[in-house]
Motif scaffolding. Structure first.
Motif, PDB file in Angstrom:
ATOM      1  N   THR A 115       0.847  -1.178   0.000  1.00  0.00           N
ATOM      2  CA  THR A 115       0.000   0.000   0.000  1.00  0.00           C
ATOM      3  C   THR A 115       0.898   1.248   0.000  1.00  0.00           C
ATOM      4  O   THR A 115       2.013   1.232   0.499  1.00  0.00           O
ATOM      5  CB  THR A 115      -0.936   0.061   1.236  1.00  0.00           C
ATOM      6  OG1 THR A 115      -0.155  -0.023   2.426  1.00  0.00           O
ATOM      7  CG2 THR A 115      -1.978  -1.036   1.197  1.00  0.00           C
ATOM      8  N   TYR A 116       0.342   2.320  -0.566  1.00  0.00           N
ATOM      9  CA  TYR A 116       1.005   3.617  -0.562  1.00  0.00           C
ATOM     10  C   TYR A 116       0.844   4.227   0.824  1.00  0.00           C
ATOM     11  O   TYR A 116      -0.275   4.281   1.351  1.00  0.00           O
ATOM     12  CB  TYR A 116       0.354   4.513  -1.622  1.00  0.00           C
ATOM     13  CG  TYR A 116       0.770   5.968  -1.549  1.00  0.00           C
ATOM     14  CD1 TYR A 116       1.998   6.368  -2.069  1.00  0.00           C
ATOM     15  CD2 TYR A 116      -0.055   6.921  -0.984  1.00  0.00           C
ATOM     16  CE1 TYR A 116       2.394   7.693  -2.006  1.00  0.00           C
ATOM     17  CE2 TYR A 116       0.331   8.252  -0.919  1.00  0.00           C
ATOM     18  CZ  TYR A 116       1.551   8.631  -1.434  1.00  0.00           C
ATOM     19  OH  TYR A 116       1.931   9.942  -1.378  1.00  0.00           O
ATOM     20  N   LEU A 117       1.936   4.667   1.425  1.00  0.00           N
ATOM     21  CA  LEU A 117       1.886   5.278   2.751  1.00  0.00           C
ATOM     22  C   LEU A 117       1.864   6.801   2.645  1.00  0.00           C
ATOM     23  O   LEU A 117       0.938   7.462   3.080  1.00  0.00           O
ATOM     24  CB  LEU A 117       3.060   4.816   3.599  1.00  0.00           C
ATOM     25  CG  LEU A 117       3.092   5.312   5.047  1.00  0.00           C
ATOM     26  CD1 LEU A 117       1.866   4.859   5.816  1.00  0.00           C
ATOM     27  CD2 LEU A 117       4.371   4.855   5.725  1.00  0.00           C
ATOM     28  N   ASP A 118       2.894   7.362   2.030  1.00  0.00           N
ATOM     29  CA  ASP A 118       2.987   8.800   1.855  1.00  0.00           C
ATOM     30  C   ASP A 118       4.133   9.118   0.907  1.00  0.00           C
ATOM     31  O   ASP A 118       4.801   8.207   0.430  1.00  0.00           O
ATOM     32  CB  ASP A 118       3.152   9.549   3.188  1.00  0.00           C
ATOM     33  CG  ASP A 118       4.398   9.125   3.974  1.00  0.00           C
ATOM     34  OD1 ASP A 118       5.347   8.564   3.375  1.00  0.00           O
ATOM     35  OD2 ASP A 118       4.427   9.338   5.191  1.00  0.00           O
ATOM     36  N   GLY A 119       4.338  10.389   0.649  1.00  0.00           N
ATOM     37  CA  GLY A 119       5.419  10.766  -0.262  1.00  0.00           C
ATOM     38  C   GLY A 119       5.953  12.152   0.037  1.00  0.00           C
ATOM     39  O   GLY A 119       5.288  12.973   0.667  1.00  0.00           O
ATOM     40  N   GLU A 120       7.170  12.354  -0.418  1.00  0.00           N
ATOM     41  CA  GLU A 120       7.820  13.658  -0.295  1.00  0.00           C
ATOM     42  C   GLU A 120       8.042  14.203  -1.692  1.00  0.00           C
ATOM     43  O   GLU A 120       8.715  13.579  -2.524  1.00  0.00           O
ATOM     44  CB  GLU A 120       9.154  13.480   0.422  1.00  0.00           C
ATOM     45  CG  GLU A 120       9.896  14.768   0.650  1.00  0.00           C
ATOM     46  CD  GLU A 120      11.214  14.539   1.375  1.00  0.00           C
ATOM     47  OE1 GLU A 120      12.237  15.048   0.874  1.00  0.00           O
ATOM     48  OE2 GLU A 120      11.212  13.845   2.410  1.00  0.00           O
ATOM     49  N   THR A 121       7.444  15.357  -1.971  1.00  0.00           N
ATOM     50  CA  THR A 121       7.585  15.971  -3.287  1.00  0.00           C
ATOM     51  C   THR A 121       8.736  16.944  -3.294  1.00  0.00           C
ATOM     52  O   THR A 121       9.126  17.485  -2.260  1.00  0.00           O
ATOM     53  CB  THR A 121       6.291  16.690  -3.724  1.00  0.00           C
ATOM     54  OG1 THR A 121       5.961  17.657  -2.761  1.00  0.00           O
ATOM     55  CG2 THR A 121       5.150  15.711  -3.887  1.00  0.00           C
TER      56      THR A 121
END
Length: 122
Positions: A115-121
């Protein structure tokens, strides 16, 4: 070389639609299938593949006229059997203006499903 939708992401979307399973075998495959879901407006798939601890209640539709132009996966790093990151650049166009989203996404694997947790752009 680009893969056909059915060979790349369509099978994960179809499996989810058929039985609710999140079947992408790697974080990178899940990332690619999520990009395709954004392109196709498959919010059901996006929400189902989002980790419950960070998943929003709903997703707003894309702005009218937004066109997704492509995805470049720059790196796929597996930290351990249950954690991975995927760095990517997604390109789009809105109102004649090109845009790009450069993100390093974090994924977790629980009960055999990524699953996708989070991201840093950037």
């Amino acid at each position: 070389m680009p893969q056909a939708y059915a060979d790349c992401c369509g099978r994960w979307h179809a499996r989810h639609a058929a039985d609710g399973q999140r079947a992408a075998p790697t974080a990178e495959a899940l990332m690619r299938s999520r990009y395709a879901a954004y392109v196709l407006g498959r919010h059901d798939y996006l929400l189902a593949t989002w980790h419950p601890s960070t998943r929003p209640a709903t997703l707003a539709p894309d702005p009218p006229g937004l066109r997704w132009l492509g995805l470049e996966v720059r790196a796929h790093r597996v930290q351990d059997p249950t954690h991975a990151t995927v760095e990517f650049v997604a390109r789009s166009k809105l109102g004649g203006r090109a845009q790009r989203m450069h993100e390093t996404s974090r994924f977790v694997r629980e009960d055999g499903a990524w699953t996708y947790l989070d991201g840093e752009t950037r």
